[in-house]
Design a protein around this motif. Sequence first.
Motif, PDB file in Angstrom:
ATOM      1  N   PRO A 157      40.100  44.573  42.837  1.00 19.01           N
ATOM      2  CA  PRO A 157      41.659  42.932  43.040  1.00 19.01           C
ATOM      3  C   PRO A 157      41.273  41.188  43.686  1.00 19.01           C
ATOM      4  O   PRO A 157      40.815  41.568  45.247  1.00 19.01           O
ATOM      5  N   SER A 158      41.323  40.358  43.078  1.00 18.56           N
ATOM      6  CA  SER A 158      41.348  39.131  43.935  1.00 18.56           C
ATOM      7  C   SER A 158      42.265  39.197  44.490  1.00 18.56           C
ATOM      8  O   SER A 158      43.235  39.387  44.258  1.00 18.56           O
ATOM      9  N   ALA A 177      43.869  35.918  44.694  1.00 20.79           N
ATOM     10  CA  ALA A 177      45.198  35.003  44.365  1.00 20.79           C
ATOM     11  C   ALA A 177      45.770  35.900  43.512  1.00 20.79           C
ATOM     12  O   ALA A 177      46.964  35.929  43.753  1.00 20.79           O
ATOM     13  N   ASP A 178      45.309  36.983  43.202  1.00 23.64           N
ATOM     14  CA  ASP A 178      45.990  38.175  42.144  1.00 23.64           C
ATOM     15  C   ASP A 178      46.575  39.175  42.616  1.00 23.64           C
ATOM     16  O   ASP A 178      48.055  39.184  42.847  1.00 23.64           O
ATOM     17  N   PHE A 179      46.308  39.781  44.706  1.00 19.27           N
ATOM     18  CA  PHE A 179      46.947  40.482  45.486  1.00 19.27           C
ATOM     19  C   PHE A 179      48.119  39.666  45.880  1.00 19.27           C
ATOM     20  O   PHE A 179      49.053  40.313  46.132  1.00 19.27           O
ATOM     21  N   ALA A 205      49.492  37.564  44.516  1.00 19.05           N
ATOM     22  CA  ALA A 205      50.779  36.519  44.096  1.00 19.05           C
ATOM     23  C   ALA A 205      52.134  36.252  44.302  1.00 19.05           C
ATOM     24  O   ALA A 205      52.663  35.659  44.402  1.00 19.05           O
ATOM     25  N   ASN A 206      52.542  37.684  45.026  1.00 16.72           N
ATOM     26  CA  ASN A 206      53.560  37.965  45.013  1.00 16.72           C
ATOM     27  C   ASN A 206      55.083  37.501  46.197  1.00 16.72           C
ATOM     28  O   ASN A 206      55.364  37.044  46.943  1.00 16.72           O
ATOM     29  N   GLU A 225      35.805  32.578  46.119  1.00 19.97           N
ATOM     30  CA  GLU A 225      36.228  33.458  45.444  1.00 19.97           C
ATOM     31  C   GLU A 225      35.929  34.530  46.363  1.00 19.97           C
ATOM     32  O   GLU A 225      35.094  34.972  46.500  1.00 19.97           O
ATOM     33  N   ARG A 253      37.133  39.289  46.721  1.00 17.12           N
ATOM     34  CA  ARG A 253      37.505  40.339  46.046  1.00 17.12           C
ATOM     35  C   ARG A 253      37.392  41.182  47.169  1.00 17.12           C
ATOM     36  O   ARG A 253      36.329  41.214  47.970  1.00 17.12           O
TER      37      ARG A 253
END
Length: 286
Positions: free
Chosen positions: A131-132, A134-136, A138-139, A159, A161
């Motif tokens: 997972p990136s 930013a994705d992890f 996000a919340n 970037e 990960r």
Amino acid sequence: MALTVSELLTLLRLREESRHVFVGGSPVDGVRRIYGGQLLAQSIMAMGQTVRDAHRLHSMQGYFVHPGDVTRPLRFEVQAVREGRNFSTRHVRVSQDERLVFIGASSFQTQEGVHERLPSMPAVPSPEQLPSEADFFANEANLLERRRSHVSLIMQLFERRSEQWRPWLDPGVRAPVNGLWCRLREPCGDDPLLCAAVLAYASDLDLMTTAMRPRGYGAMDSHARSASLDHAMWFHAPVRPDEWFYYDMTGPCAMNNRGLGAGALYQDGRLIATAMQEGLMRVDDE
């Protein structure tokens, strides 16, 4: 304010004010204190500009003396400690007005010998499988606005990960181990000094927090205050920071609110650099 890769590279290319004296600035993005990796990278650039082209950076170390202020210019005064045929040694003092912010030293060497032994990187999943950042997060993205952090700078520029991300708030007690893939979001060219400086820039953020993971506080916890105290780095092989490299970190020990972080950086399956840092973490209710 977002910082682009091209703006970072411009920031690292210091202006020479007089012989062995350079000036530079900082991005203003809501965090008053200068990011430690910036001071490492700019100091490397200042010292490296005073040695012969054939001499390449192989080690550096420095101490963060006082917090730097992003709104004030930085002055880099370089001293030529040694000017040998094969080795050059430099010392740098970084100040704002009369306040000393950072002191450091670097050693540079010409290419010699043919023997090479570089350890292989550990077996880890490829970056595409992980997972990136930013994705992890996000919340929790709103935390970057509520509590400005140097994390946002790194996320803009690199970037990253990992399978070992942990929440910025209430992460719980974790083992002092960490590992992540990282690459600059845009090309930076092949200047070896600049590439080493960018690697040092990226290396600062996670070492101390890795060492402090067993304490159970997250990067955005308002009860915890942290700062880098010192940083050492050895450059074993050339690096391209705009291509994937892996940063493997541990926290060997902690004492007196200090934590020691150790990191190994790999690219193309082999060790390219080693970093160590001691950092401070104070907690309000302890």
